[in-house]
Design a protein around this motif. Structure first.
Motif, PDB file in Angstrom:
ATOM      1  N   VAL A 244      52.916  46.921  11.886  1.00 38.09           N
ATOM      2  CA  VAL A 244      53.466  48.280  11.951  1.00 38.09           C
ATOM      3  C   VAL A 244      52.426  49.257  11.422  1.00 38.09           C
ATOM      4  CG1 VAL A 244      55.858  47.507  11.738  1.00 38.09           C
ATOM      5  CG2 VAL A 244      54.566  48.097   9.668  1.00 38.09           C
ATOM      6  N   GLY A 245      52.589  50.518  11.788  1.00 37.85           N
ATOM      7  CA  GLY A 245      51.605  51.528  11.405  1.00 37.85           C
ATOM      8  C   GLY A 245      52.029  52.419  10.267  1.00 37.85           C
TER       9      GLY A 245
ATOM     10  N   HIS B  10      51.966  43.524  17.882  1.00 41.17           N
ATOM     11  CA  HIS B  10      51.647  44.888  17.480  1.00 41.17           C
ATOM     12  C   HIS B  10      52.851  45.795  17.769  1.00 41.17           C
ATOM     13  CE1 HIS B  10      47.291  44.420  16.766  1.00 41.17           C
ATOM     14  NE2 HIS B  10      47.331  43.519  17.740  1.00 41.17           N
ATOM     15  N   SER B  11      52.948  46.891  17.026  1.00 42.24           N
ATOM     16  CA  SER B  11      54.063  47.842  17.203  1.00 42.24           C
ATOM     17  C   SER B  11      55.401  47.129  17.142  1.00 42.24           C
ATOM     18  CB  SER B  11      53.920  48.595  18.534  1.00 42.24           C
ATOM     19  OG  SER B  11      52.692  49.283  18.599  1.00 42.24           O
TER      20      SER B  11
ATOM     21  N   HIS C 240      48.229  52.730  24.190  1.00 42.09           N
ATOM     22  CA  HIS C 240      48.504  54.052  23.629  1.00 42.09           C
ATOM     23  C   HIS C 240      47.330  54.656  22.873  1.00 42.09           C
ATOM     24  CE1 HIS C 240      49.031  53.325  19.297  1.00 42.09           C
ATOM     25  NE2 HIS C 240      49.672  52.224  19.588  1.00 42.09           N
ATOM     26  N   SER C 241      46.411  53.820  22.358  1.00 43.39           N
ATOM     27  CA  SER C 241      45.264  54.410  21.667  1.00 43.39           C
ATOM     28  C   SER C 241      44.288  55.052  22.646  1.00 43.39           C
ATOM     29  CB  SER C 241      44.550  53.362  20.804  1.00 43.39           C
ATOM     30  OG  SER C 241      43.921  52.382  21.609  1.00 43.39           O
TER      31      SER C 241
ATOM     32  N   LYS D 179      58.333  51.359   8.043  1.00 39.59           N
ATOM     33  CA  LYS D 179      58.776  50.489   9.131  1.00 39.59           C
ATOM     34  C   LYS D 179      58.775  49.003   8.747  1.00 39.59           C
ATOM     35  CE  LYS D 179      57.087  53.599  12.784  1.00 39.59           C
ATOM     36  NZ  LYS D 179      56.221  53.713  13.986  1.00 39.59           N
TER      37      LYS D 179
ATOM     38  N   GLY E 247      58.299  46.070  21.096  1.00 38.99           N
ATOM     39  CA  GLY E 247      57.993  45.168  19.990  1.00 38.99           C
ATOM     40  C   GLY E 247      59.234  44.666  19.284  1.00 38.99           C
TER      41      GLY E 247
ATOM     42  N   ASN F 170      48.145  48.569  21.941  1.00 40.77           N
ATOM     43  CA  ASN F 170      47.271  49.624  21.442  1.00 40.77           C
ATOM     44  C   ASN F 170      46.152  50.019  22.395  1.00 40.77           C
ATOM     45  OD1 ASN F 170      48.658  49.693  18.948  1.00 40.77           O
ATOM     46  ND2 ASN F 170      47.503  47.901  18.265  1.00 40.77           N
TER      47      ASN F 170
ATOM     48  N   TYR G  71      57.894  55.890  26.684  1.00 40.68           N
ATOM     49  CA  TYR G  71      56.548  56.450  26.697  1.00 40.68           C
ATOM     50  C   TYR G  71      55.980  56.472  28.117  1.00 40.68           C
ATOM     51  CZ  TYR G  71      51.758  57.433  25.262  1.00 40.68           C
ATOM     52  OH  TYR G  71      50.522  58.004  25.109  1.00 40.68           O
TER      53      TYR G  71
ATOM     54  N   ASP H 144      49.764  43.072  22.510  1.00 43.01           N
ATOM     55  CA  ASP H 144      49.003  44.250  22.103  1.00 43.01           C
ATOM     56  C   ASP H 144      49.430  45.474  22.908  1.00 43.01           C
ATOM     57  OD1 ASP H 144      46.907  46.190  21.663  1.00 43.01           O
ATOM     58  OD2 ASP H 144      45.674  44.556  20.902  1.00 43.01           O
TER      59      ASP H 144
ATOM     60  N   GLY I  58      58.598  49.109  17.289  1.00 44.35           N
ATOM     61  CA  GLY I  58      58.785  49.983  18.440  1.00 44.35           C
ATOM     62  C   GLY I  58      59.791  49.412  19.415  1.00 44.35           C
TER      63      GLY I  58
END
Length: 280
Positions: free
Chosen positions: A168-169, A142-143, A236-237, A173, A149, A212, A22, A210, A146
């Motif tokens: 996870v979102g 978080h994540s 990323h948010s 996952k 993560g 996000n 990313y 974190d 990924g």
């Protein structure tokens, strides 16, 4: 790129595979500060490489050198940008030989995410020698499914941390995060993230990792135990998703979110040096 390099600490690698992170997208958008600081424009993105040694000085080829590389060796590692290249010169200390059971593609997927996860665990005080929170070894990631993560989960498992709570979102996952080593997995698309997190570690967490940004930073901080550490490895948010080009509205959206980060983490702005998460 000349094969006759005078720097005897550098190896020339014929690149067979690189990863796409990313961070590379952020570089293309012009939002990656260290890309501008260390290279500038134009720039060739990329951190992870895997390939074959085509040139190595005699200084790198002796029995007293722990990084003993020879022409023809399969190697992988990290470079400070430039991995999207057919050949690349890399300091020998940043390379390792590829285990025989790994392909070039598999090896190229490992370095950046693994090193980021390991450094994050170091900042959290859990590696190489635990320095904090011997009575509370719980962490929340978080994540967790990924790139970074997933590596952090596996490393935390090896370090004996407990409980390892992954977030996870997406529902699909959950099983993947459990297979990596999470003791508990929170699917924030179907559960109340922070209520579940409190149930799994009522006394808070020794570290929360974190990725996000503004959407979770304050709550992550609030769920640390006393002297716990919040490790930020992404925002990323704050950034757009799924777009090759940034529209004017997306730039406005990022500008709107940025003051929230300043209010959540005022210490970023009170030191002349770059905050630690920029170096992860």
């Amino acid at each position: 790129l000349s094969e006759n390099l005078k720097d005897d600490t550098v190896i020339v690698v014929q690149n067979h595979a690189f990863s796409v992170n990313y961070a590379d997208c952020a570089i293309r958008w012009g939002l990656y500060e260290s890309a501008k600081q260390f290279v500038g424009w134009p720039i060739v993105p990329g951190f992870d490489v895997a390939g074959v040694v085509t040139s190595s000085s005699p200084a790198n080829n002796n029995n007293n050198n722990s990084h003993d590389f020879h022409v023809g060796d399969r190697v992988f590692g990290c470079t400070l940008f430039g991995a999207y290249s057919t050949r690349i010169a890399i300091p020998a200390v940043q390379l390792r030989k590829i285990p025989s059971h790994l392909s070039f593609a598999e090896a190229a997927a490992l370095p950046a995410v693994s090193l980021t996860a390991l450094y994050a665990l170091h900042l959290a005080g859990h590696y190489p020698i635990p320095t904090v929170q011997k009575h509370n070894r719980g962490i929340l990631i978080h994540s967790a499914a990924g790139g970074v993560g997933s590596m952090a989960v596996q490393m935390a498992k090896l370090l004996g941390l407990h409980p390892i709570v992954g977030v996870v979102g997406r529902t699909h996952k959950v099983e993947a995060a459990k297979a990596l080593g999470c003791h508990f997995v929170i699917d924030k698309s179907s559960s109340n993230l922070w209520k579940e997190a409190e149930i799994m570690s009522p006394d808070g967490y020794s570290a929360i990792f974190d990725a996000n940004g503004v959407s979770t930073l304050q709550d992550s901080y609030n769920h640390l135990c006393p002297t716990g550490r919040l490790i930020v490895f992404g925002f990323h948010s704050n950034l757009p998703l799924g777009k090759a080009m940034l529209s004017p509205l997306q730039w406005i959206g990022m500008a709107h979110k940025w003051p929230a980060c300043r209010s959540l983490m005022p210490w970023i702005w009170s030191f002349p040096t770059r905050p630690f998460w920029d170096s992860i």
